[in-house]
Design an enzyme around this catalytic site. Structure first.
Site, PDB file in Angstrom:
ATOM      1  N   CYS A  53       0.814  -1.212   0.000  1.00  9.72           N
ATOM      2  CA  CYS A  53       0.000   0.000   0.000  1.00  9.72           C
ATOM      3  C   CYS A  53       0.851   1.267   0.000  1.00  9.72           C
ATOM      4  O   CYS A  53       0.320   2.371  -0.074  1.00  9.72           O
ATOM      5  CB  CYS A  53      -0.963   0.002   1.185  1.00  9.72           C
ATOM      6  SG  CYS A  53      -2.196  -1.311   1.061  1.00  9.72           S
ATOM      7  N   CYS A  79     -12.756   1.046   8.668  1.00 14.21           N
ATOM      8  CA  CYS A  79     -11.858   0.660   7.577  1.00 14.21           C
ATOM      9  C   CYS A  79     -11.756   1.777   6.553  1.00 14.21           C
ATOM     10  O   CYS A  79     -12.681   2.560   6.365  1.00 14.21           O
ATOM     11  CB  CYS A  79     -12.390  -0.586   6.869  1.00 14.21           C
ATOM     12  SG  CYS A  79     -12.733  -1.962   7.964  1.00 14.21           S
ATOM     13  N   LYS A 100      -9.561   6.801   5.338  1.00 20.35           N
ATOM     14  CA  LYS A 100     -10.917   6.563   5.849  1.00 20.35           C
ATOM     15  C   LYS A 100     -11.971   7.211   4.961  1.00 20.35           C
ATOM     16  O   LYS A 100     -12.882   6.549   4.485  1.00 20.35           O
ATOM     17  CB  LYS A 100     -10.973   7.097   7.292  1.00 20.35           C
ATOM     18  CG  LYS A 100     -12.322   7.176   7.940  1.00 20.35           C
ATOM     19  CD  LYS A 100     -12.821   5.847   8.446  1.00 20.35           C
ATOM     20  CE  LYS A 100     -13.502   5.062   7.384  1.00 20.35           C
ATOM     21  NZ  LYS A 100     -14.932   5.133   7.370  1.00 20.35           N
ATOM     22  N   HIS A 103      -9.022   4.724  -0.661  1.00 20.98           N
ATOM     23  CA  HIS A 103      -7.682   4.137  -0.733  1.00 20.98           C
ATOM     24  C   HIS A 103      -7.461   3.351  -2.028  1.00 20.98           C
ATOM     25  O   HIS A 103      -7.527   2.128  -2.044  1.00 20.98           O
ATOM     26  CB  HIS A 103      -7.479   3.226   0.493  1.00 20.98           C
ATOM     27  CG  HIS A 103      -6.130   2.597   0.587  1.00 20.98           C
ATOM     28  ND1 HIS A 103      -4.985   3.150   0.035  1.00 20.98           N
ATOM     29  CD2 HIS A 103      -5.724   1.443   1.180  1.00 20.98           C
ATOM     30  CE1 HIS A 103      -3.948   2.363   0.294  1.00 20.98           C
ATOM     31  NE2 HIS A 103      -4.367   1.318   0.973  1.00 20.98           N
TER      32      HIS A 103
END
Lengths: 464, 397
Positions: B85, B208, B334, B338
């Site tokens: 990531c 998440c 958040k 992402h």
């Protein structure tokens, strides 16, 4: 002297209450429970657990491994090799399957008795029937391993005295390859033929052993025809109180595993210097007379049948059907796992199948790294849950996934999936043991590896 | 030996970032073209004037051709990089070092991810053939183990921990609601967040990161050339990267309340930049809030809070937009979403806007004018087994 030098049993943790069946299936069911393999168990994994129970911690080096089941996880390739790998047997120990019929289990056991050296004979079965039918409610899932040998390694616990076998071609039940369950001819037919066969075989065996029916301390009658088994026992001349309980009320009939399972239960109840008569009614009859020895009193099985009967957890009928693939429930909305790489599994077999860590016993690394020049078996090492989580997102054949970070006694840590566990009973500090399971299957390849499960059984109480 | 850094030798002179979200109508090529076009315009250059390109994408394409084809680059070196990531940050890191080395005058780093074409919720890694013994736990479940471990270690009650986690999410939703590029633009109260059902450990879906498509890019040049492109360049003060060796997963001493890789990369970055007291010197931080407990641990690893106190600082509002040290003023993973390969560059895009005074007034950081340094932190992997990137950017040279 040649005979039985050890044994081990695996009865799955879950029990299906037969009275829950009719409400869903519309008919069938009955009273009592049957043992149900978990979604991550098959006959191979149950066989591993039974064999581990028979061999772990004992100074016994097998010379051969036999695996018998009517429900093999694979055809063409040998299933016993996975058990061989899990037990870390030497490469020069042969491993063979005896597959397809319930009677194969007796054939494997007889081969073990007839050969020299030490043989581990594992019988395992997973009995599936159509919902609501008698095969489903009457069947059971279990595995049992019998270690056969002479007095050279450890003392013989039960000497083989006689084995009489009768073979008969008749069709009282049948299942073509790929079919979900057996079909049965009118039950009276099988009952009549098997009752005659059984009584004939018992007579031959008693004559061979030069004893009478009243000398038998424990009579085991195995076979898929419950009615025949009851009739033979009644007419055998052996006093009724010496007929071994067939465990139908708790386990059900585990097919190929039943003879060894019930024999084991009989031996666990037997006193030294008693005759045990095992009769198996399958495509003929096998009658085996054993005589227990003085050494029996010093033998403590690692996972006694009685303990495993007491440590069961209930399983709902819906979940049972889903686990057997009979109720196709909605899968998690995640990609299904990819198939295992065969070369990678081959290279890492000692880790994947035997749970052997890298490094020395006091400093094990899980998994091992290529730089570790020694391997430490960890399958029998207990661990403690450091932390855990319940994952409702990952793919699983039976969500949710319970996952724990486990520290092993004496060193080593592995984040690992839990099985045979309820979300509510898992806690930090909880004790776990390792168990061999089928994580998933993809493209017809079964992914075998180890999981942890709550440690529920009593500690081993000594050694023969 | 040593990590010397390249403080003030390279500057960012143009940036672009797409809206992050479920772009059903845009493919990888569209996202790349949108982000690159905005970035060329921002720097006032053409694609031919950029000498070399780095593409960060975790799994939306292979090789530099994934970038060269949609942009129709001719005769340009294009490198595709992947580092979990932290992929977007890695792309920038390589572009910056290429310029610092003197090999190129101008380089572009572009991060992109198209995750919503897969048909499943969440992020799903491309399977690498293996022996079948690897852990297959969802990332949320791995990070969920941090919260009870932290609470247990520092004597935080379950309820207090739940509140602190919700406060992280609430803050980031508050900031994202004021960001036109963010995936989620709705404020969420602590009470609403606490009522969500758990899906992994004690975490709900709202703990998440948003799963989004998107792209972001930067153009970097030598610092001495920066003013030819913009009056307000962002100077690279530090770039640090640490790849863990996975020992946390197997080491009985690891207790799931720390991310050592982050602490190591932060220390290296602060040394490169000459930052002594991060909490007093940093104007804003964009951190990798993949899950709410992650952000709490990061505050401690980055030196923004003493060990065991970040949860209290969160509840006290220290990291709010108007707090002492604003964290994730753009909404973070958040609320911004992402898209794996783009996130590291998206973080820098927020530093680009905020430090240059270009963020909209309603989400402007409280420290603007009094401090000039921004920190971005980008991680990949899991507790015990992660990669960690830290950058420090500044307006003054």
């Amino acid at each position: 002297m040649r005979g039985i030098i050890g044994w081990g049993v695996h009865i799955p943790h879950h029990r299906l209450d037969r009275s829950s069946i009719a409400a869903v299936a519309g008919s069938g069911g009955g009273s009592g429970t049957r043992a149900a393999a978990s979604y991550d168990e098959d006959t191979t994994t149950m066989g591993v657990e039974a064999a581990r129970a028979a061999l772990s911690g004992r100074a016994v080096r097998p010379d051969a491994l036999w695996f018998a089941t009517a429900d093999p996880a694979y055809l063409d390739r040998t299933n016993a090799t996975a058990i061989h790998a899990a037990l870390r047997l030497d490469r020069n120990v042969p491993a063979y399957d005896a597959l397809g019929s319930v009677r194969s289990a007796l054939g494997a056991l007889r081969t073990g008795f007839a050969s020299s050296g030490c043989a581990v004979v594992v019988a395992s079965d997973l009995r599936v029937g159509r919902p609501g039918g008698p095969e489903e409610s009457g069947g059971g899932d279990a595995a049992a391993a019998v270690v056969v040998g002479d007095d050279t390694q450890v003392p013989v616990l039960a000497e083989i005295v006689a084995w009489e076998a009768i073979t008969e071609e008749f069709l009282d039940r049948w299942r073509t390859p790929g079919a979900p369950a057996s079909q049965v001819w009118e039950e009276r037919f099988g009952e009549a033929i098997y009752t005659e066969l059984g009584l004939e075989a018992i007579k031959l065996a008693l004559d061979g052993a030069e004893i009478s029916a009243t000398d038998v301390g424990h009579l085991v009658v195995a076979g898929l025809s419950d009615r025949a088994a009851a009739a033979v026992a009644r007419k055998s001349g052996v006093p009724a109180e010496r007929v071994v309980d067939r465990l139908t009320a708790e386990v059900g009939n585990p097919g190929a595993a039943q003879p060894a399972l019930l024999l084991t239960a009989a031996l666990e109840a037997a006193q030294p210097n008693q005759y045990v008569l095992l009769l198996s009614l399958a495509d003929g009859a096998d009658a085996v007379v054993l005589r227990t020895t003085d050494a029996l009193s010093g033998y403590r099985p690692r996972r006694p049948v009685a303990d495993q009967l007491n440590l069961a957890a209930p399983l709902s009928y819906g979940r049972y059907l889903a686990w057997r693939g009979l109720l196709p429930v909605e899968p998690p909305r995640r990609p299904e796992p990819a198939r295992v790489s065969s070369p990678a599994a081959y290279r890492n077999a000692d880790w994947k199948f035997a749970f052997a860590a890298g490094g020395q016993e006091h400093d094990p690394h899980l998994p091992p790294s290529p730089t570790d020049d020694v391997r430490t078996p960890m399958a029998d090492v207990l661990g403690t849950i450091v932390t855990f989580t319940v994952d409702r997102l990952s793919y699983s054949a039976s969500p949710p996934v319970i996952f724990a970070v486990v520290d092993f006694d004496g060193g080593g840590r592995l984040p690992v999936e839990l099985t045979d566990a309820d979300v509510d009973e898992v806690a930090i500090g909880g004790r776990v043991e390792m168990t061999f399971r089928r994580l998933f299957s993809a493209d017809g390849i079964h992914n075998y590896f180890w999981k942890a499960r709550p440690y529920r059984v009593a500690a081993p109480r000594g050694e023969a | 030996m040593g990590s010397h850094g390249i403080k003030d030798r390279v500057a960012i002179v143009g940036m672009g970032c797409t809206r992050f979200g479920e772009h059903w109508d845009k493919g990888v090529d569209d996202l790349i073209i949108d982000a690159a076009t905005a970035t060329f315009r921002s720097a006032g250059v053409t694609k031919a004037e950029v000498d070399a390109y780095w593409l960060g994408t975790a799994q939306s394409g292979m090789s530099g051709i994934t970038l060269a084809r949609p942009l129709q680059l001719i005769g340009k070196p294009v490198t595709r990089v992947e580092n979990y990531c932290a992929t977007g940050s890695e792309a920038l890191r390589q572009a910056v070092y290429a310029v610092a080395s003197g090999a190129y005058d101008t380089a572009m780093a572009l991060g992109v991810e198209k995750v919503k074409d897969g048909g499943y919720q969440g992020l799903n890694a491309v399977p690498i053939p293996g022996d079948g013994t690897q852990r297959t736990l969802a990332a949320a479940a791995m990070f969920s183990m941090v919260a009870p471990a932290y609470a247990n270690k520092y004597g935080v009650s379950t309820e207090e921990m739940r509140q602190a986690l919700a406060r992280v999410a609430s803050k980031n939703h508050h900031n994202g609601a004021r960001n036109e590029r963010a995936q989620f633009r709705k404020e969420m109260s602590v009470e609403q967040l606490c009522a969500m059902p758990a899906v992994a450990g004690g975490l709900s879906v709202y703990d998440c990161a948003g799963v989004a498509d998107g792209a972001a890019a930067a153009i970097v040049v030598r610092a001495e050339d920066a003013h030819r492109y913009t009056d307000k360049p962002l100077y690279i003060k530090a770039l640090s990267f640490v790849a863990g060796n996975g020992s946390g997963l197997t080491d009985p001493a690891y207790d799931y309340t720390t991310f050592p890789e982050v602490g190591q990369s932060a220390a290296d970055a602060y040394a490169q930049a000459g930052v002594i007291s991060p909490r007093d010197e940093i104007a804003m931080a964009e951190v990798h809030d993949c899950f709410t407990p992650t952000e709490i641990i990061l505050m401690e690893e980055l030196g923004f809070a003493e060990r065991g106190t970040a949860w209290k600082e969160v509840l006290a509002g220290t990291y709010d937009l108007d707090g002492e040290l604003p964290v994730n003023p753009d909404g973070g993973l958040k609320a911004f979403g992402h898209p794996v390969g783009a996130s590291g560059l998206r973080m820098m895009f927020e530093a680009w806007l905020q430090l240059r005074g270009e963020a909209p007034e309603n989400r402007r950081i409280s420290t603007l004018g009094s401090r000039s340094l921004a920190l971005t932190h980008n991680l990949g992997g899991y507790p015990g087994e992660m990669v960690s990137f830290v950058s420090i950017l500044g307006t003054d040279r």
